[in-house]
Motif scaffolding. Structure first.
Motif, PDB file in Angstrom:
ATOM      1  N   PHE A  17      89.242  -6.779 -21.002  1.00  0.00           N
ATOM      2  CA  PHE A  17      88.696  -7.446 -19.970  1.00  0.00           C
ATOM      3  C   PHE A  17      87.034  -7.414 -20.060  1.00  0.00           C
ATOM      4  O   PHE A  17      86.528  -6.371 -20.237  1.00  0.00           O
ATOM      5  CB  PHE A  17      89.541  -6.739 -19.032  1.00  0.00           C
ATOM      6  CG  PHE A  17      90.969  -6.899 -18.711  1.00  0.00           C
ATOM      7  CD1 PHE A  17      91.543  -8.068 -18.079  1.00  0.00           C
ATOM      8  CD2 PHE A  17      91.648  -6.038 -19.181  1.00  0.00           C
ATOM      9  CE1 PHE A  17      92.741  -8.081 -17.900  1.00  0.00           C
ATOM     10  CE2 PHE A  17      92.980  -6.408 -19.366  1.00  0.00           C
ATOM     11  CZ  PHE A  17      93.479  -7.311 -18.625  1.00  0.00           C
ATOM     12  N   VAL A  18      86.716  -8.397 -19.653  1.00  0.00           N
ATOM     13  CA  VAL A  18      85.249  -8.676 -19.771  1.00  0.00           C
ATOM     14  C   VAL A  18      84.960  -9.498 -18.437  1.00  0.00           C
ATOM     15  O   VAL A  18      85.441 -10.758 -18.198  1.00  0.00           O
ATOM     16  CB  VAL A  18      84.671  -9.873 -20.725  1.00  0.00           C
ATOM     17  CG1 VAL A  18      83.351 -10.016 -20.490  1.00  0.00           C
ATOM     18  CG2 VAL A  18      85.327  -9.319 -22.095  1.00  0.00           C
ATOM     19  N   ALA A  19      84.062  -8.717 -17.613  1.00  0.00           N
ATOM     20  CA  ALA A  19      83.686  -9.149 -16.518  1.00  0.00           C
ATOM     21  C   ALA A  19      82.622 -10.268 -16.529  1.00  0.00           C
ATOM     22  O   ALA A  19      81.503  -9.522 -17.281  1.00  0.00           O
ATOM     23  CB  ALA A  19      83.441  -8.112 -15.587  1.00  0.00           C
ATOM     24  N   VAL A  68      87.141 -12.344 -16.962  1.00  0.00           N
ATOM     25  CA  VAL A  68      87.410 -12.504 -15.527  1.00  0.00           C
ATOM     26  C   VAL A  68      86.110 -13.074 -14.752  1.00  0.00           C
ATOM     27  O   VAL A  68      84.991 -12.441 -14.991  1.00  0.00           O
ATOM     28  CB  VAL A  68      87.372 -10.855 -14.783  1.00  0.00           C
ATOM     29  CG1 VAL A  68      87.769 -10.880 -13.362  1.00  0.00           C
ATOM     30  CG2 VAL A  68      88.566 -10.239 -15.751  1.00  0.00           C
ATOM     31  N   ASP A  69      86.061 -14.153 -14.222  1.00  0.00           N
ATOM     32  CA  ASP A  69      85.296 -15.012 -13.767  1.00  0.00           C
ATOM     33  C   ASP A  69      84.947 -14.665 -12.087  1.00  0.00           C
ATOM     34  O   ASP A  69      85.830 -14.668 -11.233  1.00  0.00           O
ATOM     35  CB  ASP A  69      85.489 -16.564 -13.502  1.00  0.00           C
ATOM     36  CG  ASP A  69      84.327 -17.061 -13.152  1.00  0.00           C
ATOM     37  OD1 ASP A  69      83.159 -16.752 -12.724  1.00  0.00           O
ATOM     38  OD2 ASP A  69      84.622 -18.432 -12.799  1.00  0.00           O
ATOM     39  N   THR A  70      84.147 -13.710 -11.815  1.00  0.00           N
ATOM     40  CA  THR A  70      83.788 -13.040 -10.705  1.00  0.00           C
ATOM     41  C   THR A  70      83.218 -14.209  -9.619  1.00  0.00           C
ATOM     42  O   THR A  70      82.247 -14.855 -10.114  1.00  0.00           O
ATOM     43  CB  THR A  70      83.020 -11.771 -10.415  1.00  0.00           C
ATOM     44  OG1 THR A  70      81.789 -12.162 -11.262  1.00  0.00           O
ATOM     45  CG2 THR A  70      83.669 -10.855 -11.433  1.00  0.00           C
ATOM     46  N   PRO A  71      83.542 -14.313  -8.456  1.00  0.00           N
ATOM     47  CA  PRO A  71      82.903 -15.046  -7.516  1.00  0.00           C
ATOM     48  C   PRO A  71      81.335 -14.498  -7.209  1.00  0.00           C
ATOM     49  O   PRO A  71      81.372 -13.287  -7.307  1.00  0.00           O
ATOM     50  CB  PRO A  71      83.642 -15.118  -6.205  1.00  0.00           C
ATOM     51  CG  PRO A  71      84.891 -14.584  -6.659  1.00  0.00           C
ATOM     52  CD  PRO A  71      84.829 -13.755  -7.825  1.00  0.00           C
ATOM     53  N   GLY A  72      80.430 -15.351  -7.118  1.00  0.00           N
ATOM     54  CA  GLY A  72      79.004 -14.928  -6.924  1.00  0.00           C
ATOM     55  C   GLY A  72      78.964 -13.733  -5.944  1.00  0.00           C
ATOM     56  O   GLY A  72      79.466 -13.826  -4.868  1.00  0.00           O
ATOM     57  N   SER A  93      87.069  -3.492 -11.257  1.00  0.00           N
ATOM     58  CA  SER A  93      87.232  -2.113 -11.148  1.00  0.00           C
ATOM     59  C   SER A  93      87.904  -1.664 -12.614  1.00  0.00           C
ATOM     60  O   SER A  93      87.868  -0.617 -12.770  1.00  0.00           O
ATOM     61  CB  SER A  93      88.461  -1.755 -10.060  1.00  0.00           C
ATOM     62  OG  SER A  93      89.586  -2.869 -10.367  1.00  0.00           O
ATOM     63  N   ASP A  94      88.391  -2.678 -13.406  1.00  0.00           N
ATOM     64  CA  ASP A  94      88.867  -2.134 -14.692  1.00  0.00           C
ATOM     65  C   ASP A  94      88.522  -2.854 -15.954  1.00  0.00           C
ATOM     66  O   ASP A  94      89.518  -3.641 -16.568  1.00  0.00           O
ATOM     67  CB  ASP A  94      90.736  -2.387 -14.398  1.00  0.00           C
ATOM     68  CG  ASP A  94      91.374  -1.678 -15.307  1.00  0.00           C
ATOM     69  OD1 ASP A  94      90.895  -0.600 -15.844  1.00  0.00           O
ATOM     70  OD2 ASP A  94      92.335  -1.900 -15.520  1.00  0.00           O
ATOM     71  N   VAL A  95      87.334  -3.036 -16.226  1.00  0.00           N
ATOM     72  CA  VAL A  95      87.214  -4.082 -17.222  1.00  0.00           C
ATOM     73  C   VAL A  95      86.302  -3.093 -18.400  1.00  0.00           C
ATOM     74  O   VAL A  95      86.151  -1.940 -18.024  1.00  0.00           O
ATOM     75  CB  VAL A  95      85.911  -4.954 -16.726  1.00  0.00           C
ATOM     76  CG1 VAL A  95      86.461  -5.713 -15.851  1.00  0.00           C
ATOM     77  CG2 VAL A  95      84.654  -4.368 -16.168  1.00  0.00           C
ATOM     78  N   ASP A  96      86.508  -3.554 -19.630  1.00  0.00           N
ATOM     79  CA  ASP A  96      86.028  -2.880 -20.751  1.00  0.00           C
ATOM     80  C   ASP A  96      84.510  -3.282 -21.225  1.00  0.00           C
ATOM     81  O   ASP A  96      83.913  -2.560 -21.777  1.00  0.00           O
ATOM     82  CB  ASP A  96      86.931  -3.223 -22.006  1.00  0.00           C
ATOM     83  CG  ASP A  96      88.209  -2.819 -21.750  1.00  0.00           C
ATOM     84  OD1 ASP A  96      88.601  -1.582 -21.619  1.00  0.00           O
ATOM     85  OD2 ASP A  96      88.988  -3.635 -21.405  1.00  0.00           O
ATOM     86  N   GLU A  97      84.042  -3.997 -20.650  1.00  0.00           N
ATOM     87  CA  GLU A  97      82.543  -4.493 -20.756  1.00  0.00           C
ATOM     88  C   GLU A  97      82.236  -5.593 -19.820  1.00  0.00           C
ATOM     89  O   GLU A  97      82.921  -6.096 -19.132  1.00  0.00           O
ATOM     90  CB  GLU A  97      82.265  -5.265 -22.196  1.00  0.00           C
ATOM     91  CG  GLU A  97      82.954  -6.287 -22.656  1.00  0.00           C
ATOM     92  CD  GLU A  97      82.506  -6.643 -23.814  1.00  0.00           C
ATOM     93  OE1 GLU A  97      81.527  -7.175 -24.316  1.00  0.00           O
ATOM     94  OE2 GLU A  97      83.657  -7.089 -24.760  1.00  0.00           O
ATOM     95  N   VAL A  98      81.097  -5.656 -19.497  1.00  0.00           N
ATOM     96  CA  VAL A  98      80.292  -6.802 -18.573  1.00  0.00           C
ATOM     97  C   VAL A  98      79.279  -7.530 -19.177  1.00  0.00           C
ATOM     98  O   VAL A  98      78.140  -7.261 -19.976  1.00  0.00           O
ATOM     99  CB  VAL A  98      79.713  -5.971 -17.568  1.00  0.00           C
ATOM    100  CG1 VAL A  98      78.769  -6.897 -16.647  1.00  0.00           C
ATOM    101  CG2 VAL A  98      80.401  -5.004 -16.619  1.00  0.00           C
TER     102      VAL A  98
END
Length: 323
Positions: A17-19, A68-72, A93-98
């Motif tokens: 999962f990529v944030a 995972v597209d985070t709202p601003g 909370s549960d991603v593998d990279e940002v």
């Protein structure tokens, strides 16, 4: 083992999962849509248009990335704003990279610094000398590079390199599709080994109703630009496929997609509808092909504009509208 020394059969499968983070309007949705090759997230020139942590799924022969597209991340002014920040918490909370998006044509500002300190509190350990060790890879993606000359871009990359301890820095223009392959490769490279999590042809975790609702909201954002009240919510109430009521068999015909469009005040209804319903007609026309594709047959959008007074600060109404 270097990639050149690895044969295709030995290459390990990677998944994770990529944030995708960044302050509002840095091109998060545009990048996700470009990487996946289809519209999943709303891409709009208006900031803070993403309201859900939409998961776009990118599958290659050797990897699967769930974006995972985070709202601003912003300071909340309403209950809706607080809910949006909660969505960010969940999606981080549960991603593998940002992937931290920084626009090449703007200064690094307080918003970027706030996001960095937020990421550090979630994913880094402070050492005695004041520097940080990251628990997961932090990738800088420098967007909108088509706005800069080569010299300006080099200076920008140096500035970004000093801003934080990034595992990698990749310049990209998602609109021009410039350097997209490199972004894809770098994200895959930093993803852990793991199994494929979704079918290869699946590009989103969203239900068709949610995808259509987001597309409609995005179309109104583009159609109305500055006039549009920020307090627009779209709910797809039902999708009715043409089928025989008694046998349940489907037949040729159009699916009916029933949609409620909510605003906060009566005075906002005419803005959405337009003179002679011109805005509703324009949105239907614009979305005909994407909606047909999502429901799997020809479809008719049935749009109704309704008033839900003060919904952005009303817990019950927020719940009903899917927040």
């Amino acid at each position: 083992m270097s990639e050149t020394a690895t044969t295709a059969t030995e290459q390990p499968y990677r998944s994770g999962f990529v944030a995708v983070v960044g302050r509002p309007n840095v091109g998060k949705s545009t990048l996700i849509n470009a990487l996946i090759g289809t519209q999943i997230a709303i891409a709009s020139s208006r900031p803070e248009t993403t309201r859900k942590a939409i998961r776009g799924i990118l599958t290659t022969d050797h990897a699967q990335l769930v974006l995972v597209d985070t709202p601003g991340i912003h300071r909340p002014r309403t209950l809706l704003g607080q809910r949006l920040n909660d969505i960010v918490d969940e999606s981080l909370s549960d991603v593998d990279e940002v992937a931290f998006l920084l626009p090449a044509d703007q200064e690094i500002g307080p918003g970027d610094k706030r996001i960095l300190s937020r990421l550090r509190s979630d994913f880094a350990v402070k050492k005695d000398d004041g520097t940080f060790t990251w628990k997961i890879p932090l990738i800088a993606i420098v967007t909108k590079i088509d706005e800069l000359s080569r010299e300006q871009l080099v200076a920008k990359l140096i500035e970004i390199n000093e801003f934080a301890d990034f595992a990698d820095i990749v310049p990209v223009s998602a609109l021009e599709h410039d350097n997209l392959d490199e972004v894809r490769n770098v994200l895959i490279e930093h993803t852990p080994e793991g199994p494929q999590m979704y079918p290869a042809d699946q590009v989103s975790e969203e239900r068709p109703e949610e995808t259509i609702a987001e597309l409609i909201r995005g179309a109104f954002l583009e159609q109305l630009d500055d006039e549009l009240p920020h307090s627009l919510a779209v709910v797809v109430d039902s999708i009715e496929y043409p089928q025989d009521n008694e046998t349940g068999e489907t037949y040729d015909g159009k699916a009916e997609v029933h949609v409620s469009i909510y605003v906060e005040r009566d005075s906002q209804k005419p803005i959405i509808i337009g003179r002679g319903a011109e805005h509703l007609t324009a949105v239907k026309k614009r979305l005909r092909t994407p909606v047909n594709r999502i429901v799997g047959c020809k479809a008719r959008l049935d749009l109704h504009v309704k008033v839900a007074k003060g919904w952005q600060s009303d817990p019950k109404k927020l719940e009903r509208l899917g927040f």
